[in-house]
Enzyme design. Structure first.
Site, PDB file in Angstrom:
ATOM      1  N   SER A 254       0.856  -1.187   0.000  1.00  0.00           N
ATOM      2  CA  SER A 254       0.000   0.000   0.000  1.00  0.00           C
ATOM      3  C   SER A 254       0.890   1.235   0.000  1.00  0.00           C
ATOM      4  O   SER A 254       2.113   1.122   0.052  1.00  0.00           O
ATOM      5  CB  SER A 254      -0.897  -0.002   1.236  1.00  0.00           C
ATOM      6  OG  SER A 254      -0.098   0.277   2.372  1.00  0.00           O
ATOM      7  N   LYS A 255       0.224   2.386  -0.004  1.00  0.00           N
ATOM      8  CA  LYS A 255       0.942   3.667  -0.006  1.00  0.00           C
ATOM      9  C   LYS A 255       1.948   3.756   1.141  1.00  0.00           C
ATOM     10  O   LYS A 255       2.968   4.408   1.032  1.00  0.00           O
ATOM     11  CB  LYS A 255      -0.067   4.812   0.158  1.00  0.00           C
ATOM     12  CG  LYS A 255      -0.624   5.291  -1.160  1.00  0.00           C
ATOM     13  CD  LYS A 255      -1.199   6.693  -0.998  1.00  0.00           C
ATOM     14  CE  LYS A 255      -2.150   6.990  -2.142  1.00  0.00           C
ATOM     15  NZ  LYS A 255      -3.517   7.223  -1.720  1.00  0.00           N
ATOM     16  N   ARG A 256       1.618   3.102   2.236  1.00  0.00           N
ATOM     17  CA  ARG A 256       2.484   3.084   3.405  1.00  0.00           C
ATOM     18  C   ARG A 256       3.911   2.641   3.055  1.00  0.00           C
ATOM     19  O   ARG A 256       4.874   3.030   3.691  1.00  0.00           O
ATOM     20  CB  ARG A 256       1.893   2.083   4.404  1.00  0.00           C
ATOM     21  CG  ARG A 256       1.782   2.542   5.791  1.00  0.00           C
ATOM     22  CD  ARG A 256       0.887   1.618   6.629  1.00  0.00           C
ATOM     23  NE  ARG A 256       0.676   0.282   6.115  1.00  0.00           N
ATOM     24  CZ  ARG A 256       1.487  -0.754   6.334  1.00  0.00           C
ATOM     25  NH1 ARG A 256       2.575  -0.609   7.027  1.00  0.00           N
ATOM     26  NH2 ARG A 256       1.189  -1.948   5.849  1.00  0.00           N
ATOM     27  N   GLY A 258       5.435   3.177   0.251  1.00  0.00           N
ATOM     28  CA  GLY A 258       6.087   4.056  -0.729  1.00  0.00           C
ATOM     29  C   GLY A 258       5.210   4.170  -1.954  1.00  0.00           C
ATOM     30  O   GLY A 258       4.031   3.788  -1.917  1.00  0.00           O
TER      31      GLY A 258
END
Ligand code: GLU
Length: 501
Positions: A254-256, A258
């Site tokens: 996920s965006k977490r 990167g």
């Protein structure tokens, strides 16, 4: 795989950016088509009107095009099964629903949302699976027609056969779901909107898709789709469900973790061939078990869906960067220069490109050639070459590490000797002249190696390590004669500023 007339599709919903998971799905489909000489179809699944946006669709198409994954059939180029946007196929779904209803394969369900919710709550309380009880299954055709004619709202449900639903998955082998876990799925909501499982199946069948290759989040949808194929008497395609992509902590990527959208990789200066190579390796490996670099034509030759692994793939940014370095080195320098220019323009280091910038281009080419091997991504170039454009002598002299080097008597002597020479020198500086002086200064001061070169390097670049002087000196000298947004300091200007700092 039976490669006779392979037809595969990528069927994104235009509800956001194209991310690595979906891009890998697109790539595997495309590779299967290219490897087998089949067709790759792009279908836009935009029945969710609230979340589907035209701009998402155009961005999707742009991203796919950037990756080199153009379709053989699709909304933009058309094809024998047009239209390729589900929102334009509602009439087709409606006709098919009528057919299922008239054959008794599907039935109208008049249960209200409240009734269904009450049923669900009861199931939860009694620890039973939350599936539809089948209240409307037994309504007679005549009764159903009367209620519908009186304007009562209804959903359409498929009559699921009372036997397990099986399919073969190329990645996972034989998969079986008991009919109780499926219950009678809704095909068309009471609002008249057909659901994903239904439209995807109608489209895959009508578009003659032979292999459905998609993310494994759809595996529990597949038995419902199989039941729909069977209700229509259509042959069931082969399925291949691709494993989830995880981050380094083994949580779903996920965006977490990167950047994960294709657009953001492009913006960073990752080359499409590097990303395609990397995505191909996310769940698939070469026959020899070791090769890791594959250009698109090599992938087309090697790729077999049968070698896709069922275990989750871990997204490794370092490996993507390693591959990007590999392709940056292989790429045509003129292409890299064109791609790199906007990063410098944005940083205020280069002017906007214009037809009359041949001198700047030629100089910039040398700059890129020198620094490209030291970056993972093009976006890092302005930062890496910053000292060429904006040399801050005061900051360089104040830097603690530099100050320690410069404090020694030997360093002071070396710098003074260099400054004397350059002040008395009228011509542009050349690498040959530089070498000559350094030899003279070595003899004169007795300094050698680090003691000789580090002070001079600090004075010219602000750091004691960096690229070779042979390449750097012409960049300073030629750069100083160009008209750039920031004046590039010549060797003389650098030393003068540094000595007075
Ligand atoms: N529109 C679906 C999605 O984006 C497609 C799934 C499928 O390939 O069947 O998840």
């Amino acid at each position: 795989m039976n490669t006779n007339k392979t037809r595969v599709r990528f069927a994104p919903s235009p509800t956001g950016l194209l991310h690595v998971g979906n891009a890998r799905t697109a790539l595997y489909n495309w590779l299967v088509a290219r490897h087998t000489g089949g067709k790759y179809i792009l279908r836009i699944e935009d029945t969710d009107v609230e979340r589907s946006k035209e701009e998402h669709e155009s961005q999707l198409i742009e991203d796919l095009h950037w990756l080199g994954l153009d379709g053989d059939e699709g909304p933009e180029i058309g094809g024998p099964h047009a239209p390729y946007r589900q929102s334009e196929r509602l009439g087709i779904y409606h006709e098919h629903t009528e057919k299922l209803l008239s054959e008794g394969k599907a039935y109208r369900c008049f249960c209200t949302a409240e009734e269904l919710e009450a049923e669900r709550q009861k199931a939860i309380a009694e620890h039973r699976p939350q599936i539809y009880s089948g209240t409307c299954r037994a309504i007679t055709k005549a009764d159903s027609d009367t209620r519908a004619a009186s304007g009562k709202l209804f959903a359409v449900r498929l009559r699921i056969p009372d036997r397990p639903l099986r399919f073969h998955d190329i990645v996972r082998g034989d998969v079986e779901f008991s009919s109780e876990t499926v219950s009678d799925p809704i095909l068309v909501r009471s609002s008249g909107v057909p659901v994903y499982n239904y439209v995807v199946t109608v489209d895959d069948a009508l578009m003659e898709i032979t292999h459905v290759i998609r993310g494994d989040d759809h595996i529990s949808n597949t038995p419902k789709q199989v039941a729909i194929y069977e209700a229509f008497g259509w042959s069931v395609p082969q399925f291949a469900h691709l494993s989830t992509i995880l981050g380094s902590d083994r949580e779903r990527l996920s965006k977490r973790h990167g950047a994960t959208s294709i657009a953001s990789f492009r913006e960073m200066g990752i080359l499409p061939e590097a990303l395609v190579n990397y995505l191909a390796l996310l769940g698939w490996g070469a026959k020899d078990g070791t090769s890791e670099t594959f250009t698109p034509p090599e992938l087309i030759a090697e790729f077999e869906i049968e070698r896709v692994t069922a275990s989750p793939a871990i997204f490794d940014f370092d490996k993507l960067h390693w591959l990007n370095r590999h392709y940056l080195k292989l790429a045509d320098p003129a292409r890299i220069m064109d791609l790199a220019w906007p990063y410098f323009e944005k940083a205020g280091l280069l002017p906007a490109r214009s037809p009359g910038d041949a001198a700047i281009r030629s100089w910039f080419g040398k700059l890129i050639a020198l620094f490209l091997p030291s970056v993972d991504r093009l976006e890092q170039l302005p930062e890496k070459t910053h000292f060429i454009f904006r040399f801050d002598a005061i900051l360089a002299a104040a830097n603690e590490e530099n100050a320690t080097i410069l404090r020694s008597e030997a360093a002071q002597k070396v710098l003074a000797a260099f400054a004397d020479r350059i002040r008395a020198w009228e011509d542009p500086m050349t690498p040959e002249q530089f070498k000559l002086w350094m030899n003279e200064i070595k003899a004169e001061t007795g300094a050698k190696g680090k003691d000789l070169f580090h002070p001079v390097r600090i004075a010219l670049t602000g750091a004691h390590s960096g690229p070779e002087f042979d390449k750097l000196i012409p960049i300073f000298e030629e750069g100083s004669r160009l008209s750039l947004p920031e004046h590039v300091l010549s060797v003389r200007e650098r030393v003068e500023q540094f000595v007075s700092a």
